[in-house]
Motif scaffolding. Sequence first.
Motif, PDB file in Angstrom:
ATOM      1  N   ALA A  42      57.741  51.061  44.605  1.00 30.87           N
ATOM      2  CA  ALA A  42      57.564  52.523  44.586  1.00 30.87           C
ATOM      3  C   ALA A  42      58.879  53.248  44.880  1.00 30.87           C
ATOM      4  N   ILE A  43      59.907  52.950  44.072  1.00 28.69           N
ATOM      5  CA  ILE A  43      61.233  53.540  44.236  1.00 28.69           C
ATOM      6  C   ILE A  43      61.679  54.187  42.928  1.00 28.69           C
ATOM      7  N   THR A  44      62.824  54.898  42.967  1.00 27.24           N
ATOM      8  CA  THR A  44      63.341  55.614  41.797  1.00 27.24           C
ATOM      9  C   THR A  44      64.484  54.846  41.137  1.00 27.24           C
ATOM     10  N   THR A  45      64.935  55.325  39.966  1.00 33.57           N
ATOM     11  CA  THR A  45      66.005  54.654  39.217  1.00 33.57           C
ATOM     12  C   THR A  45      67.302  54.604  40.013  1.00 33.57           C
ATOM     13  N   ASP A  46      67.656  55.706  40.685  1.00 33.60           N
ATOM     14  CA  ASP A  46      68.904  55.707  41.444  1.00 33.60           C
ATOM     15  C   ASP A  46      68.813  54.827  42.686  1.00 33.60           C
ATOM     16  N   GLN A  47      67.589  54.549  43.169  1.00 33.29           N
ATOM     17  CA  GLN A  47      67.427  53.612  44.288  1.00 33.29           C
ATOM     18  C   GLN A  47      67.492  52.167  43.820  1.00 33.29           C
ATOM     19  N   VAL A  48      66.845  51.853  42.713  1.00 32.30           N
ATOM     20  CA  VAL A  48      66.775  50.465  42.265  1.00 32.30           C
ATOM     21  C   VAL A  48      68.139  49.926  41.847  1.00 32.30           C
ATOM     22  N   GLN A  49      69.060  50.803  41.408  1.00 29.89           N
ATOM     23  CA  GLN A  49      70.388  50.312  41.008  1.00 29.89           C
ATOM     24  C   GLN A  49      71.142  49.703  42.182  1.00 29.89           C
ATOM     25  N   TRP A  50      70.713  50.019  43.427  1.00 28.34           N
ATOM     26  CA  TRP A  50      71.382  49.442  44.599  1.00 28.34           C
ATOM     27  C   TRP A  50      71.137  47.941  44.715  1.00 28.34           C
ATOM     28  N   VAL A  51      70.113  47.417  44.038  1.00 24.48           N
ATOM     29  CA  VAL A  51      69.886  45.971  44.025  1.00 24.48           C
ATOM     30  C   VAL A  51      71.131  45.249  43.525  1.00 24.48           C
ATOM     31  N   ASN A  52      71.829  45.852  42.575  1.00 23.64           N
ATOM     32  CA  ASN A  52      73.070  45.266  42.058  1.00 23.64           C
ATOM     33  C   ASN A  52      74.315  45.940  42.613  1.00 23.64           C
ATOM     34  N   THR A  53      74.270  47.270  42.738  1.00 16.26           N
ATOM     35  CA  THR A  53      75.444  47.990  43.235  1.00 16.26           C
ATOM     36  C   THR A  53      75.846  47.497  44.620  1.00 16.26           C
ATOM     37  N   LEU A  54      74.863  47.240  45.485  1.00 10.77           N
ATOM     38  CA  LEU A  54      75.151  46.788  46.840  1.00 10.77           C
ATOM     39  C   LEU A  54      75.870  45.446  46.839  1.00 10.77           C
ATOM     40  N   VAL A  55      75.426  44.526  45.992  1.00  7.52           N
ATOM     41  CA  VAL A  55      76.062  43.208  45.915  1.00  7.52           C
ATOM     42  C   VAL A  55      77.528  43.350  45.521  1.00  7.52           C
ATOM     43  N   LEU A  56      77.776  44.124  44.475  1.00  2.00           N
ATOM     44  CA  LEU A  56      79.148  44.299  43.994  1.00  2.00           C
ATOM     45  C   LEU A  56      80.012  45.004  45.038  1.00  2.00           C
ATOM     46  N   LEU A  57      79.431  45.977  45.736  1.00  2.00           N
ATOM     47  CA  LEU A  57      80.179  46.700  46.753  1.00  2.00           C
ATOM     48  C   LEU A  57      80.521  45.786  47.931  1.00  2.00           C
ATOM     49  N   VAL A  58      79.568  44.954  48.355  1.00  2.00           N
ATOM     50  CA  VAL A  58      79.820  44.002  49.445  1.00  2.00           C
ATOM     51  C   VAL A  58      80.919  43.021  49.045  1.00  2.00           C
ATOM     52  N   ILE A  59      80.854  42.517  47.818  1.00  2.00           N
ATOM     53  CA  ILE A  59      81.895  41.602  47.338  1.00  2.00           C
ATOM     54  C   ILE A  59      83.258  42.283  47.382  1.00  2.00           C
ATOM     55  N   ALA A  60      83.290  43.554  46.956  1.00  2.00           N
ATOM     56  CA  ALA A  60      84.554  44.297  46.948  1.00  2.00           C
ATOM     57  C   ALA A  60      85.145  44.446  48.341  1.00  2.00           C
ATOM     58  N   THR A  61      84.295  44.531  49.369  1.00  2.00           N
ATOM     59  CA  THR A  61      84.811  44.675  50.735  1.00  2.00           C
ATOM     60  C   THR A  61      85.209  43.334  51.347  1.00  2.00           C
ATOM     61  N   ILE A  62      84.645  42.235  50.841  1.00  2.00           N
ATOM     62  CA  ILE A  62      84.949  40.912  51.386  1.00  2.00           C
ATOM     63  C   ILE A  62      86.205  40.307  50.757  1.00  2.00           C
ATOM     64  N   VAL A  63      86.367  40.516  49.457  1.00  2.00           N
ATOM     65  CA  VAL A  63      87.474  39.879  48.730  1.00  2.00           C
ATOM     66  C   VAL A  63      88.855  40.190  49.322  1.00  2.00           C
ATOM     67  N   PRO A  64      89.138  41.442  49.788  1.00  2.00           N
ATOM     68  CA  PRO A  64      90.483  41.710  50.307  1.00  2.00           C
ATOM     69  C   PRO A  64      90.917  40.799  51.453  1.00  2.00           C
ATOM     70  N   ILE A  65      89.981  40.357  52.265  1.00  2.00           N
ATOM     71  CA  ILE A  65      90.348  39.524  53.408  1.00  2.00           C
ATOM     72  C   ILE A  65      90.422  38.039  53.026  1.00  2.00           C
TER      73      ILE A  65
END
Length: 458
Positions: A42-65
């Motif tokens: 029971a979520i919206t389109t802009d909420q469901v995109q976080w299923v993938n956006t969050l993964v990519l964002l977390v990877i982006a914060t981990i890779v620099p270190i």
Amino acid sequence: MTKKVTPRLVMAILSAGMLSFLGILDETATTVTFPILTRDFAITTDQVQWVNTLVLLVIATIVPISSQIRLRIPTKKIFILGVSLFILGLLIDIVTPWFDLLLVGRALQGIGTGIGLPLMYNIILAEVPKEKLGFMMGIGTMITACAVAFGPVFGGTVTDALNWRWIFIISLFLIVISLLTGIYSIRQINPLQKVKIKYGQWLSLAVALVCLMLGFTRIAKYSFLSVPVLGFLVLGIISLLIWLKISWSDKEALISPQLFKNLRFSMQLIAYCFAKIATLALGFIFPIYVQAVNHGSVSLAGWITFPGAVINALMAALAGKLLDKKGARLPIIIGVIASLTSLILMNILAPLSSIAIVLLYVLYYGGYGMCFGSLMTSGLITLSKANHAQGNAIFNTLQQFSGALGTALAGTLIAIAQNNHVGNGTAIGSKWTFMVLLVLIIVNLVLALVFVPKKKSK
């Protein structure tokens, strides 16, 4: 000792590559399930995109270190840590009854992938002889390209036959195999050092990336001048400036901003990011488009992107061979022109039939396969060998952030259109996205013509 491409080295590259493969496989597989996830949770389109956006964002914060982690921790232990966190995330994804907990599981997958992703390219750069470097970098790119190819088909077929949770159950089986082969084949690729972790630099950069993404993704719900949008964007810019200030004069910076003074490196990096934004945006749009606009099934949404993704994988390998023989300019220019042609046709022909999507996806992804890995290889070659690891970290960090931005861009524009155009919002938002992506790839053509070297690097 003379470097050789041995079977054990290939196994090590494939084992390390499995983390990025499964990260992308799960990402593209779950994309075709977004209409189902929005209903189940029971979520919206802009909420469901976080299923993938969050993964990519977390990877982006981990890779620099990652560049410092590999100097302090043995290579095999890094691999095992990444796989272990990935497995924990999968277990949560399999059993969770709540959307927020699903995001926690996806975040853990992102951390595991962020630890393991640079490992494959570091192994290639450290172990592969220079005359085979372009080809093996192409193979590395092809590993992730294959995940893009099979992910939607895998997700659609599994969801129709069983349910979306089986995407993660099957991934769990595959990552365990990777763990076993990696323990056998991965060797230490660099001498260990007692380096001091640059926590301030890492934290300021991570906060910048997160805040910029949060500000951008909230445009669908809030006005630009509101605190949730402009506030986060300003905080992100301030954090970025703090990172720049504390890193600029540090000769052993986590990621040295001094590398951006190399204009050829920086401009090819921008082109690389724009290509990734466009690709992830299209990867988000088309599975939803097929189901919401063309009223196709989940399986059809997966299969319709398959031919283009296969061509992408084949072109990535071909581009590596072409780069070794002719240099980077030829595959990059050919690839950008092909992708640009596809986007022009998307804008002219929209709304798109399912057949049109198949053909345009083939043209776009064929071009993307030709240029994407070549831009990374060409950009790294402009740096000294001592800076390859940092250059690799920069490319991988911005690749993930750009991918998250591309997914968020498409999700945000579609959500805005759905909020303002009842009934045909998905089609209208998709058309808006096609127009934005066209501008980005036009810029890429200019950057490629001006900044990619005309002669093969010796």
